[in-house]
Design a protein around this motif. Structure first.
Motif, PDB file in Angstrom:
ATOM      1  N   ILE A  97      31.220  37.231  27.452  1.00 55.89           N
ATOM      2  CA  ILE A  97      31.522  35.911  28.672  1.00 55.89           C
ATOM      3  C   ILE A  97      31.753  34.463  28.451  1.00 55.89           C
ATOM      4  N   ILE A  98      30.938  33.892  27.827  1.00 52.59           N
ATOM      5  CA  ILE A  98      29.933  32.345  27.885  1.00 52.59           C
ATOM      6  C   ILE A  98      31.416  32.275  26.427  1.00 52.59           C
ATOM      7  N   TYR A  99      31.524  32.880  25.475  1.00 51.50           N
ATOM      8  CA  TYR A  99      32.645  32.648  24.848  1.00 51.50           C
ATOM      9  C   TYR A  99      33.456  32.767  24.910  1.00 51.50           C
ATOM     10  N   CYS A 100      33.903  33.963  25.934  1.00 57.53           N
ATOM     11  CA  CYS A 100      35.105  33.755  26.521  1.00 57.53           C
ATOM     12  C   CYS A 100      35.862  32.702  27.395  1.00 57.53           C
ATOM     13  N   LEU A 101      34.553  32.178  28.311  1.00 56.97           N
ATOM     14  CA  LEU A 101      34.948  31.216  29.025  1.00 56.97           C
ATOM     15  C   LEU A 101      35.032  29.575  28.299  1.00 56.97           C
ATOM     16  N   ALA A 102      34.486  29.451  26.960  1.00 54.95           N
ATOM     17  CA  ALA A 102      34.526  28.369  26.006  1.00 54.95           C
ATOM     18  C   ALA A 102      36.418  28.496  25.942  1.00 54.95           C
ATOM     19  N   PHE A 103      36.413  29.896  25.230  1.00 55.26           N
ATOM     20  CA  PHE A 103      38.005  30.466  24.729  1.00 55.26           C
ATOM     21  C   PHE A 103      39.161  29.518  26.224  1.00 55.26           C
TER      22      PHE A 103
ATOM     23  N   ASN B 268      38.643  27.321  28.007  1.00 58.68           N
ATOM     24  CA  ASN B 268      38.732  25.932  28.871  1.00 58.68           C
ATOM     25  C   ASN B 268      39.051  25.536  27.385  1.00 58.68           C
ATOM     26  N   VAL B 269      39.508  26.312  25.994  1.00 56.89           N
ATOM     27  CA  VAL B 269      40.171  25.140  24.781  1.00 56.89           C
ATOM     28  C   VAL B 269      41.559  25.214  25.405  1.00 56.89           C
ATOM     29  N   LEU B 270      41.886  26.364  25.687  1.00 53.32           N
ATOM     30  CA  LEU B 270      43.156  26.364  25.251  1.00 53.32           C
ATOM     31  C   LEU B 270      43.936  26.059  26.764  1.00 53.32           C
ATOM     32  N   ASN B 271      43.197  26.005  27.882  1.00 51.62           N
ATOM     33  CA  ASN B 271      43.264  25.306  28.795  1.00 51.62           C
ATOM     34  C   ASN B 271      44.286  26.342  29.608  1.00 51.62           C
ATOM     35  N   ILE B 272      43.574  28.108  29.762  1.00 50.70           N
ATOM     36  CA  ILE B 272      43.184  29.059  30.341  1.00 50.70           C
ATOM     37  C   ILE B 272      43.129  29.186  31.267  1.00 50.70           C
ATOM     38  N   ASP B 273      43.950  29.897  32.686  1.00 54.74           N
ATOM     39  CA  ASP B 273      43.196  29.778  33.999  1.00 54.74           C
ATOM     40  C   ASP B 273      43.138  31.173  33.926  1.00 54.74           C
ATOM     41  N   VAL B 274      41.781  32.060  33.999  1.00 55.40           N
ATOM     42  CA  VAL B 274      41.228  32.330  33.531  1.00 55.40           C
ATOM     43  C   VAL B 274      41.658  33.917  35.023  1.00 55.40           C
ATOM     44  N   ALA B 275      41.674  33.550  36.602  1.00 58.04           N
ATOM     45  CA  ALA B 275      42.038  34.294  36.796  1.00 58.04           C
ATOM     46  C   ALA B 275      43.353  34.548  37.340  1.00 58.04           C
ATOM     47  N   HIS B 276      44.329  33.362  37.013  1.00 59.62           N
ATOM     48  CA  HIS B 276      45.535  33.957  36.987  1.00 59.62           C
ATOM     49  C   HIS B 276      46.318  34.544  35.569  1.00 59.62           C
ATOM     50  N   SER B 277      45.520  34.463  34.633  1.00 57.64           N
ATOM     51  CA  SER B 277      45.283  35.657  33.300  1.00 57.64           C
ATOM     52  C   SER B 277      45.331  36.932  34.383  1.00 57.64           C
ATOM     53  N   VAL B 278      43.858  37.261  34.455  1.00 56.95           N
ATOM     54  CA  VAL B 278      43.544  38.355  34.880  1.00 56.95           C
ATOM     55  C   VAL B 278      44.681  39.295  35.709  1.00 56.95           C
ATOM     56  N   THR B 279      44.878  38.378  37.044  1.00 54.83           N
ATOM     57  CA  THR B 279      45.990  38.792  37.617  1.00 54.83           C
ATOM     58  C   THR B 279      46.998  38.864  38.138  1.00 54.83           C
ATOM     59  N   LEU B 280      47.140  38.537  37.032  1.00 56.83           N
ATOM     60  CA  LEU B 280      48.898  38.636  35.494  1.00 56.83           C
ATOM     61  C   LEU B 280      48.837  39.546  35.201  1.00 56.83           C
ATOM     62  N   LYS B 281      48.008  40.383  34.835  1.00 53.24           N
ATOM     63  CA  LYS B 281      47.063  41.410  33.312  1.00 53.24           C
ATOM     64  C   LYS B 281      47.321  42.404  34.137  1.00 53.24           C
TER      65      LYS B 281
END
Length: 127
Positions: free
Chosen positions: A80-86, A88-101
């Motif tokens: 999870i830490i590496y996923c969050l770092a990833f 951050n680097v690509l400016n991905i909104d995790v909550a938005h991406s997960v809910t869309l998926k």
């Protein structure tokens, strides 16, 4: 950072904590999409290693085995830490991406068609 529970923290605050941890160590130059994607895979393999050579039934007892649960929890945290770092680097909104998926998967795997059984590739609907 003090240990907190899931319902006490946001994805954004976890992303901030990961970014701060990396920044405080001067590791930003090592954290590019390629390296982070590799690290996610490596840490995922370490998580999987906890289940090597055990049966499905044995794996389902891990929540009752303090040592195994700590090991699995630690490896999951690394992933999870590496996923969050990833993110951050690509400016991905995790909550938005997960809910869309999840919305996409709801269309691809309707609950009435897939309830209680694994997806059958021949029946997958295109979302």
């Amino acid at each position: 950072m003090k240990a907190v529970k899931d319902d006490e923290v946001t994805v954004g605050s976890l992303k901030d904590a990961v970014a701060r941890f990396i920044r405080e160590r001067g590791w930003e130059r090592f954290h590019n999409p390629k390296n982070l994607a590799e690290s996610i895979c490596i840490e995922s393999s370490e998580l999987l290693e906890n289940f090597q050579w055990v049966t499905t039934d044995e794996s389902e007892t891990y929540s009752e085995d303090g040592g195994r649960l700590r090991s699995v929890s630690s490896e999951l945290a690394d992933v999870i830490i590496y996923c969050l770092a990833f993110a951050n680097v690509l400016n991905i909104d995790v909550a938005h991406s997960v809910t869309l998926k999840l919305r996409e998967c709801e269309g691809r795997y309707p609950k009435l068609d897939f309830y209680g059984r694994p997806p059958n590739l021949s029946k997958i609907r295109k979302a």
